[in-house]
Write a protein that holds these residues in place. Sequence first.
Motif, PDB file in Angstrom:
ATOM      1  N   PRO A 184       0.825  -1.208   0.000  1.00 20.35           N
ATOM      2  CA  PRO A 184       0.000   0.000   0.000  1.00 20.35           C
ATOM      3  C   PRO A 184       0.854   1.250   0.000  1.00 20.35           C
ATOM      4  CG  PRO A 184      -0.043  -1.088   2.143  1.00 20.35           C
ATOM      5  CD  PRO A 184       0.642  -2.017   1.200  1.00 20.35           C
ATOM      6  N   ALA A 185       0.356   2.272  -0.682  1.00 18.57           N
ATOM      7  CA  ALA A 185       1.133   3.498  -0.821  1.00 18.57           C
ATOM      8  C   ALA A 185       1.180   4.286   0.476  1.00 18.57           C
ATOM      9  CB  ALA A 185       0.541   4.360  -1.936  1.00 18.57           C
ATOM     10  N   ARG A 186       0.182   4.137   1.351  1.00 10.68           N
ATOM     11  CA  ARG A 186       0.148   4.888   2.598  1.00 10.68           C
ATOM     12  C   ARG A 186      -0.501   4.032   3.671  1.00 10.68           C
ATOM     13  NH1 ARG A 186      -4.903   6.716   3.702  1.00 10.68           N
ATOM     14  NH2 ARG A 186      -6.441   6.577   2.014  1.00 10.68           N
ATOM     15  N   CYS A 187      -0.322   4.452   4.915  1.00 13.93           N
ATOM     16  CA  CYS A 187      -0.945   3.754   6.030  1.00 13.93           C
ATOM     17  C   CYS A 187      -2.408   4.176   6.142  1.00 13.93           C
ATOM     18  CB  CYS A 187      -0.203   4.062   7.332  1.00 13.93           C
ATOM     19  SG  CYS A 187       1.497   3.463   7.345  1.00 13.93           S
ATOM     20  N   LEU A 188      -3.231   3.226   6.494  1.00 10.92           N
ATOM     21  CA  LEU A 188      -4.653   3.516   6.618  1.00 10.92           C
ATOM     22  C   LEU A 188      -4.931   4.229   7.931  1.00 10.92           C
ATOM     23  CD1 LEU A 188      -6.133   0.127   5.348  1.00 10.92           C
ATOM     24  CD2 LEU A 188      -5.793   2.229   4.061  1.00 10.92           C
ATOM     25  N   SER A 189      -5.912   5.105   7.907  1.00 14.11           N
ATOM     26  CA  SER A 189      -6.310   5.805   9.115  1.00 14.11           C
ATOM     27  C   SER A 189      -7.167   4.902   9.997  1.00 14.11           C
ATOM     28  CB  SER A 189      -7.080   7.079   8.755  1.00 14.11           C
ATOM     29  OG  SER A 189      -8.279   6.743   8.062  1.00 14.11           O
ATOM     30  N   LYS A 190      -7.415   5.373  11.211  1.00 11.25           N
ATOM     31  CA  LYS A 190      -8.207   4.583  12.148  1.00 11.25           C
ATOM     32  C   LYS A 190      -9.637   4.413  11.648  1.00 11.25           C
ATOM     33  CE  LYS A 190      -9.434   4.318  17.045  1.00 11.25           C
ATOM     34  NZ  LYS A 190      -9.318   4.989  18.365  1.00 11.25           N
ATOM     35  N   ARG A 191     -10.173   5.441  11.029  1.00 10.37           N
ATOM     36  CA  ARG A 191     -11.536   5.349  10.506  1.00 10.37           C
ATOM     37  C   ARG A 191     -11.623   4.332   9.371  1.00 10.37           C
ATOM     38  NH1 ARG A 191     -14.264  10.904   8.807  1.00 10.37           N
ATOM     39  NH2 ARG A 191     -13.970  11.176  11.067  1.00 10.37           N
ATOM     40  N   GLU A 192     -10.622   4.316   8.498  1.00  7.15           N
ATOM     41  CA  GLU A 192     -10.621   3.353   7.404  1.00  7.15           C
ATOM     42  C   GLU A 192     -10.470   1.926   7.917  1.00  7.15           C
ATOM     43  OE1 GLU A 192      -8.694   6.195   3.901  1.00  7.15           O
ATOM     44  OE2 GLU A 192      -7.441   4.788   5.015  1.00  7.15           O
ATOM     45  N   VAL A 193      -9.639   1.762   8.951  1.00 14.08           N
ATOM     46  CA  VAL A 193      -9.470   0.429   9.535  1.00 14.08           C
ATOM     47  C   VAL A 193     -10.782  -0.063  10.135  1.00 14.08           C
ATOM     48  CG1 VAL A 193      -8.308  -0.874  11.340  1.00 14.08           C
ATOM     49  CG2 VAL A 193      -7.017   0.733   9.942  1.00 14.08           C
ATOM     50  N   MET A 194     -11.479   0.809  10.850  1.00  8.48           N
ATOM     51  CA  MET A 194     -12.763   0.424  11.437  1.00  8.48           C
ATOM     52  C   MET A 194     -13.791   0.111  10.352  1.00  8.48           C
ATOM     53  SD  MET A 194     -13.046   3.118  14.614  1.00  8.48           S
ATOM     54  CE  MET A 194     -14.641   2.474  15.078  1.00  8.48           C
ATOM     55  N   ALA A 195     -13.770   0.880   9.272  1.00  2.00           N
ATOM     56  CA  ALA A 195     -14.705   0.616   8.174  1.00  2.00           C
ATOM     57  C   ALA A 195     -14.424  -0.740   7.531  1.00  2.00           C
ATOM     58  CB  ALA A 195     -14.611   1.731   7.135  1.00  2.00           C
ATOM     59  N   GLN A 196     -13.139  -1.071   7.387  1.00  2.00           N
ATOM     60  CA  GLN A 196     -12.792  -2.369   6.819  1.00  2.00           C
ATOM     61  C   GLN A 196     -13.194  -3.510   7.745  1.00  2.00           C
ATOM     62  OE1 GLN A 196      -8.643  -2.285   5.885  1.00  2.00           O
ATOM     63  NE2 GLN A 196      -8.872  -0.852   4.176  1.00  2.00           N
ATOM     64  N   GLN A 197     -13.009  -3.323   9.036  1.00  2.00           N
ATOM     65  CA  GLN A 197     -13.412  -4.363   9.978  1.00  2.00           C
ATOM     66  C   GLN A 197     -14.924  -4.565   9.977  1.00  2.00           C
ATOM     67  OE1 GLN A 197     -11.757  -3.232  13.740  1.00  2.00           O
ATOM     68  NE2 GLN A 197      -9.649  -3.777  13.179  1.00  2.00           N
ATOM     69  N   VAL A 198     -15.675  -3.470   9.876  1.00  2.20           N
ATOM     70  CA  VAL A 198     -17.136  -3.585   9.792  1.00  2.20           C
ATOM     71  C   VAL A 198     -17.546  -4.311   8.514  1.00  2.20           C
ATOM     72  CG1 VAL A 198     -19.265  -2.249   9.538  1.00  2.20           C
ATOM     73  CG2 VAL A 198     -17.568  -1.575  11.243  1.00  2.20           C
ATOM     74  N   GLU A 199     -16.852  -4.023   7.419  1.00  2.00           N
ATOM     75  CA  GLU A 199     -17.161  -4.691   6.152  1.00  2.00           C
ATOM     76  C   GLU A 199     -16.871  -6.186   6.232  1.00  2.00           C
ATOM     77  OE1 GLU A 199     -18.462  -4.927   2.213  1.00  2.00           O
ATOM     78  OE2 GLU A 199     -18.604  -3.313   3.692  1.00  2.00           O
ATOM     79  N   ILE A 200     -15.754  -6.539   6.856  1.00  2.13           N
ATOM     80  CA  ILE A 200     -15.421  -7.962   7.006  1.00  2.13           C
ATOM     81  C   ILE A 200     -16.449  -8.660   7.891  1.00  2.13           C
ATOM     82  CG2 ILE A 200     -13.708  -9.553   7.964  1.00  2.13           C
ATOM     83  CD1 ILE A 200     -11.562  -7.584   7.100  1.00  2.13           C
ATOM     84  N   LYS A 201     -16.874  -7.995   8.963  1.00  2.00           N
ATOM     85  CA  LYS A 201     -17.891  -8.573   9.838  1.00  2.00           C
ATOM     86  C   LYS A 201     -19.202  -8.783   9.095  1.00  2.00           C
ATOM     87  CE  LYS A 201     -20.198  -7.830  14.287  1.00  2.00           C
ATOM     88  NZ  LYS A 201     -20.340  -6.913  15.450  1.00  2.00           N
ATOM     89  N   ARG A 202     -19.556  -7.820   8.253  1.00  3.76           N
ATOM     90  CA  ARG A 202     -20.789  -7.953   7.474  1.00  3.76           C
ATOM     91  C   ARG A 202     -20.698  -9.111   6.485  1.00  3.76           C
ATOM     92  NH1 ARG A 202     -22.769  -6.454   2.726  1.00  3.76           N
ATOM     93  NH2 ARG A 202     -20.768  -5.541   2.116  1.00  3.76           N
ATOM     94  N   LEU A 203     -19.526  -9.278   5.877  1.00  2.00           N
ATOM     95  CA  LEU A 203     -19.342 -10.397   4.948  1.00  2.00           C
ATOM     96  C   LEU A 203     -19.452 -11.735   5.668  1.00  2.00           C
ATOM     97  CD1 LEU A 203     -16.396  -9.049   2.744  1.00  2.00           C
ATOM     98  CD2 LEU A 203     -18.790  -9.256   2.100  1.00  2.00           C
ATOM     99  N   LYS A 204     -18.905 -11.821   6.876  1.00  2.00           N
ATOM    100  CA  LYS A 204     -19.014 -13.064   7.641  1.00  2.00           C
ATOM    101  C   LYS A 204     -20.465 -13.360   7.997  1.00  2.00           C
ATOM    102  CE  LYS A 204     -14.379 -12.920   9.690  1.00  2.00           C
ATOM    103  NZ  LYS A 204     -13.590 -12.842  10.947  1.00  2.00           N
ATOM    104  N   GLU A 205     -21.208 -12.322   8.376  1.00  2.00           N
ATOM    105  CA  GLU A 205     -22.629 -12.525   8.678  1.00  2.00           C
ATOM    106  C   GLU A 205     -23.401 -12.984   7.446  1.00  2.00           C
ATOM    107  OE1 GLU A 205     -23.943  -8.851  10.264  1.00  2.00           O
ATOM    108  OE2 GLU A 205     -22.961  -9.119  12.224  1.00  2.00           O
ATOM    109  N   ASP A 206     -23.049 -12.436   6.294  1.00  2.00           N
ATOM    110  CA  ASP A 206     -23.706 -12.878   5.056  1.00  2.00           C
ATOM    111  C   ASP A 206     -23.413 -14.347   4.769  1.00  2.00           C
ATOM    112  OD1 ASP A 206     -24.691 -10.348   4.773  1.00  2.00           O
ATOM    113  OD2 ASP A 206     -23.158  -9.690   3.336  1.00  2.00           O
TER     114      ASP A 206
END
Length: 295
Positions: A184-206
């Motif tokens: 990755p070209a840059r480090c992800l921010s805390k908000r982006e990390v939380m958004a990715q974790q929420v997306e992964i959780k949603r995929l697992k629930e699906d």
Amino acid sequence: EKRVSWQLDQASLKELMIPSFSHTCGTLLDVELVSRLVKRFTGLDEGVKSGAALVKVAKLVDCYLAEAAVDCSLSLGEFIELAGALPPHARATDDGLYRAIDTYLKAHPGVSKQERKLLCRLIDTRKLSPEASLHASQNERLPVRAVIQVLFSEQNKLTRHLDWSGSLGGVRSPSPNAFGLELPARCLSKREVMAQQVEIKRLKEDVVRLQDQINALQGQLDRLVEKKRGFFRWRRFSLVSGFRNVNESGRSEGIGERDFGEVGFGRHTPIAVDHMKSNQLVKGKTPLRWRKSLS
């Protein structure tokens, strides 16, 4: 044209919709004029044009291509010339270019397979959004090779996304270089990390919900098969019972005919065996095994 090309990033789509008044050009819009303007703009010095201006012109060209692609008189060479007039780094995303190419294929169903490949080479599948990639993977107008490239790019994006999430969550995972991916070209921010974790959780629930639906469908299928088996088993049992009743009734009728003679009043008693034999010899007729008795 030179003065207009300097200010091309400030133009709108409506201003570029210039009709063609040339007798040699068969298109409704003057595509050649727009191509010359774009080439003049890209040929300007870096000090005159900025990166933001180049991105604006790229979006403007993609929208113009989507409108001009409806014209059946637009040739493949003119479309490719205008689409390729911009450098590859000018487009932050290729969704607009993909929409223009899809519109051109709809309006020109007679395009050969080789020409479709030439059009799809203009698209960088790594710059497609998830929505555009999903549409492209189900688009029957695209060549098979282009669809495979789209699916491969999406798989690489998903692998890299999961790898980043695992590394940020403290889980050891293979490095992106193991899959031939770029870091990755840059480090992800805390908000982006939380958004990715929420997306992964949603995929697992699906995935869990889909598994439950599959189990429910499997249970319904098993019950349906068991119900059919019970129906055929009951039908076979009823047929066997019917045959048994018929056999028993036949046997009872046979016994009645064999054991009883004429129907009359009184009680039936068997006659003597010797007397029956003498009757057979003397009279020459079949003796009766039963006779009527009034006693």
